[in-house]
Design an enzyme around this catalytic site. Structure first.
Site, short mmCIF file in Angstrom:
data_model
loop_
_atom_site.label_atom_id
_atom_site.label_comp_id
_atom_site.label_asym_id
_atom_site.label_seq_id
_atom_site.Cartn_x
_atom_site.Cartn_y
_atom_site.Cartn_z
N HIS A 198 0.86 -1.20 0.00
CA HIS A 198 0.00 0.00 0.00
C HIS A 198 0.89 1.24 0.00
O HIS A 198 1.86 1.29 0.75
CB HIS A 198 -0.88 -0.03 1.26
CG HIS A 198 -1.95 1.01 1.28
ND1 HIS A 198 -1.70 2.34 1.56
CD2 HIS A 198 -3.28 0.92 1.05
CE1 HIS A 198 -2.84 3.01 1.51
NE2 HIS A 198 -3.82 2.18 1.20
N CYS A 236 -3.70 2.68 -4.49
CA CYS A 236 -4.67 3.43 -3.66
C CYS A 236 -4.75 4.84 -4.22
O CYS A 236 -3.83 5.65 -4.03
CB CYS A 236 -4.25 3.43 -2.20
SG CYS A 236 -5.39 4.40 -1.18
N HIS A 263 -7.59 0.40 -4.41
CA HIS A 263 -8.50 1.16 -3.54
C HIS A 263 -8.97 2.35 -4.35
O HIS A 263 -8.15 3.21 -4.70
CB HIS A 263 -7.77 1.69 -2.31
CG HIS A 263 -7.38 0.64 -1.31
ND1 HIS A 263 -6.61 0.94 -0.21
CD2 HIS A 263 -7.68 -0.67 -1.23
CE1 HIS A 263 -6.44 -0.18 0.51
NE2 HIS A 263 -7.06 -1.17 -0.09
N ASP A 308 -13.16 2.99 -0.98
CA ASP A 308 -12.38 3.26 0.23
C ASP A 308 -13.08 4.37 0.99
O ASP A 308 -14.12 4.87 0.55
CB ASP A 308 -10.95 3.63 -0.20
CG ASP A 308 -9.93 3.35 0.87
OD1 ASP A 308 -10.33 3.00 1.99
OD2 ASP A 308 -8.74 3.51 0.60
N HIS A 309 -12.48 4.73 2.10
CA HIS A 309 -13.05 5.76 2.99
C HIS A 309 -14.29 6.44 2.43
O HIS A 309 -14.21 7.17 1.44
CB HIS A 309 -12.03 6.86 3.25
CG HIS A 309 -10.75 6.33 3.81
ND1 HIS A 309 -9.70 7.14 4.13
CD2 HIS A 309 -10.37 5.07 4.14
CE1 HIS A 309 -8.72 6.39 4.61
NE2 HIS A 309 -9.10 5.13 4.62
N TYR A 322 -15.11 4.32 7.50
CA TYR A 322 -15.55 2.94 7.22
C TYR A 322 -16.99 2.66 7.62
O TYR A 322 -17.33 1.59 8.10
CB TYR A 322 -14.58 1.94 7.88
CG TYR A 322 -13.28 1.85 7.10
CD1 TYR A 322 -13.21 1.09 5.95
CD2 TYR A 322 -12.17 2.59 7.47
CE1 TYR A 322 -12.05 1.03 5.20
CE2 TYR A 322 -10.98 2.53 6.73
CZ TYR A 322 -10.94 1.76 5.60
OH TYR A 322 -9.80 1.70 4.84
C1 DNO Z 1 -6.72 3.09 5.39
C2 DNO Z 1 -6.11 1.96 4.71
C3 DNO Z 1 -4.73 1.65 5.24
C4 DNO Z 1 -4.28 0.32 4.73
C5 DNO Z 1 -2.93 -0.08 5.18
C6 DNO Z 1 -2.46 -1.30 4.43
O1 DNO Z 1 -7.87 3.20 5.42
O2 DNO Z 1 -6.09 2.15 3.35
O3 DNO Z 1 -4.77 1.64 6.64
O4 DNO Z 1 -5.16 -0.67 5.16
O5 DNO Z 1 -2.03 0.93 5.04
O6 DNO Z 1 -1.43 -1.87 5.13
#
Ligand code: DNO
Length: 349
Positions: A198, A236, A263, A308-309, A322
């Site tokens: 990531h 991401c 992501h 994501d978020h 989340y």
């Molecule tokens: C946040 C996530 C990160 C991710 C880690 C992977 O929401 O994208 O915390 O899970 O960095 O190791």
């Protein structure tokens, strides 16, 4: 592309039943949360997690994260034992049918924000980052807990850890990452697992700590350390995208075949090193989600994606970023874009 959804286990307010009802979601991204970082996950707990997810009619093929112990990032005396434990986790997850493991190599702090609930003009709230505010929070003197901090460090533990990082510059961190990859990637290959690092979030150094997975050049460098499809990245978009120099669609094309996991989230850059997390749609933020998904599909991407978020909307309360509702809206939007791109390209053939 396979749409997945992150789930924090049985303590998550969002249930597997909720996730099952989001029409496009096929799988769950999860982890074992009750084993200390660095230890081996028991086969029983992995089997139980998989069974619970499968019983809800969902697949369990992606783990996020198997965290990398600080000792490994520091290249400390206990690193070889901890890398062996890591390899054992990769083997056990592969045996359980996991195909992709997301992890990161960020020293001390994972993702970092200055605000968890900035009010947006539509009445929702979202995570935000303001560089000056973050810099003013000295982790050595402040008791403030920033999101992303591992709550298991007490203040003294954190001070000791930061002191040990004083000797670790970017090149040293690269060396320690290389040691880790050369050990772990061959095991991942044998286990049918793709490792997906990531990017650092945000993609710049903070509090004097080095961060290296930040841009196209550095990602190319990390992929070259072990040139194997098992050595991949989590693209991401929100993490990399807060630096306007990072062109995500270009990265999707350049790193074709080395992106097992994506992501997909949007952010709005509000100033230099300042941003807030927006809804997923292109028009809400600074990233063109259509262009990114198109680049992925055009280059034959067949890996896992997840929204994501999300923002907190409709009065939902829960784990910052989340909640259920906005991530579900995001998943449906992203899936709609993908369906249109796939159908258009089939029609042209
Ligand atoms: C946040 C996530 C990160 C991710 C880690 C992977 O929401 O994208 O915390 O899970 O960095 O190791």
């Amino acid at each position: 592309m396979k749409m997945t959804f992150r789930w924090y286990g049985s303590g998550d307010k969002v249930t597997l039943g909720d996730i099952r009802q989001i029409p496009c979601v096929k799988g769950v991204v999860s982890a074992i949360y009750d084993t200390p970082v660095g230890e081996v996950w028991s086969k029983e707990s992995i089997a139980k997690l998989k069974a619970d997810i499968n019983a809800a009619g969902l697949e369990f093929e992606v783990v996020e994260s198997v965290p990398v112990h600080e000792e490994i990032k520091l290249g400390g005396a206990d690193a070889p034992r901890l890398i062996d434990n890591y390899k054992e986790n990769v083997r056990r997850l592969g045996e359980a049918g996991v195909k992709c493991i997301c992890y990161n190599f960020m020293p001390v702090f994972d993702w970092l924000r200055s605000e968890l609930d900035r009010g947006l003009s539509d009445g929702s709230n979202a995570l935000a980052y303001d560089h000056a505010t973050v810099l003013s929070m000295n982790p050595l003197t402040s008791s403030l807990s920033l999101p992303g901090w591992d709550a298991s460090y007490d203040n003294d533990g954190l001070k000791d850890l930061l002191a040990r990082y004083a000797d670790i510059d970017e090149e040293k961190l690269w060396d320690n990452l290389a040691v880790f990859l050369k050990e772990v990637i061959p095991v991942a290959e044998q286990s049918g697992v793709k490792m997906a690092i990531h990017p650092d979030d945000p993609p710049w150094g903070i509090f004097g700590l080095p961060r290296i997975i930040t841009c196209k050049k550095n990602i190319a460098r990390m992929l070259a350390i072990v040139d194997s499809p098992a050595n991949g990245i989590t693209l991401c978009t929100g993490s990399l995208g807060v630096n306007p120099d990072n062109d995500l669609a270009d990265m999707a094309r350049t790193f074709k075949g080395r992106i097992p996991f994506v992501h997909l989230r949007n952010i709005k850059i509000t100033g230099e090193k300042c941003f807030e997390e927006s809804g997923h749609r292109s028009s809400e933020g600074s990233l063109d989600m259509y262009e990114i998904i198109k680049a992925l599909i055009d280059t034959g991407f067949d890996g896992y994606v997840r929204p994501d978020h999300g923002r907190m909307i409709w009065g939902e309360k829960g784990r910052a970023g989340y909640g259920l509702y906005d991530r579900a809206l995001g998943a449906m939007y992203l899936d709609g874009i993908a369906e249109a791109i796939v159908k258009e390209s089939e029609a042209r053939r």
